[in-house]
Design an enzyme around this catalytic site. Structure first.
Site, PDB file in Angstrom:
ATOM      1  CB  ALA A  81      -0.754  -0.094   0.964  1.00 25.53           C
ATOM      2  CG  ASP A  82       2.996   4.788  -1.611  1.00 26.17           C
ATOM      3  OD1 ASP A  82       4.010   4.482  -0.358  1.00 26.17           O
ATOM      4  OD2 ASP A  82       2.801   5.755  -2.249  1.00 26.17           O
ATOM      5  CD  GLN A  83      -2.609   8.525   2.679  1.00 25.93           C
ATOM      6  OE1 GLN A  83      -1.941   9.084   3.467  1.00 25.93           O
ATOM      7  NE2 GLN A  83      -3.927   8.269   2.723  1.00 25.93           N
ATOM      8  CB  ALA A 118      -2.398   2.850  -4.397  1.00 27.04           C
TER       9      ALA A 118
END
Length: 205
Positions: A81-83, A118
């Protein structure tokens, strides 16, 4: 008789993240997991990609994290996950210290910005699913004294999140309007992730 569990997988899910917020979301959803942070240079990956769209950058980093850890854990489902935070065309990273956090808050105060969160799921190094969700955040106007008071109270936590705030904590005081779901704001689009896990018959409900 043993109680039925929601999770049907043979092994726990692997979360390629050390984010406490993401871990909390999975735990609250009753999904057993093992946290194994991905060792990647996010800024180098972003620079080498040539991407500039915040959503595409978030998805790329989520995919890289999931693929990296899944290549080390054969047969296991791994979630990366990443933001990213975008204020117009400007992208923000986690502030390096109090001064950087104060500057981020000064720029965000009184303005609207977007959080692009994401996730990607990989198995044996192959990406099986990936998605991006967007939350639109409007921070209320803040004077220098208000920013300093917030930084005093929030302490070192301001350096752990992009934008220098954590909405699940003291950061909620900084906002006047939010458009988007709670999961996206915390950095893991949980609903589309659950859709994928159900499609793989890993969930009982």
């Amino acid at each position: 008789m043993a109680a039925m569990t929601i999770w049907r997988g043979k092994d726990p899910l692997i979360l390629a993240s050390q984010s406490r917020a993401r871990q909390m979301l999975l735990a609250n959803a009753g999904i057993p997991f093992e946290a194994i942070p991905a060792e990647i240079d996010e800024r180098a990956v972003q620079k080498d990609s040539g991407l500039s769209a915040p959503g595409e950058i978030a998805k790329l980093l989520a995919r890289e994290k999931a693929a990296r850890v899944s290549s080390q854990k054969p047969g296991r489902y791994v979630v990366g996950a990443d933001q990213t935070l975008a204020l117009g065309n400007r992208l923000f990273s986690k502030p390096a210290g109090r001064a950087a956090a104060a500057e981020q808050l000064r720029l965000l105060a009184g303005n609207g910005h977007e959080l692009h969160s994401a996730f990607a799921v990989a198995r044996d190094g192959k990406i099986l699913s990936a998605d991006v969700s967007i939350a639109r955040m409007t921070m209320r106007p803040l004077g220098k004294s208000e920013i300093e008071a917030y930084l005093d109270q929030a302490s070192e936590a301001v350096t752990t999140s992009v934008g220098a705030y954590q909405l699940e904590g003291l950061g909620v005081h900084l906002f006047e309007r939010i458009e988007g779901d709670h999961f996206t704001i915390l950095g893991l689009p949980l609903l589309p992730l659950l859709v994928f896990l159900r499609s793989e018959r890993l969930l009982a409900v």
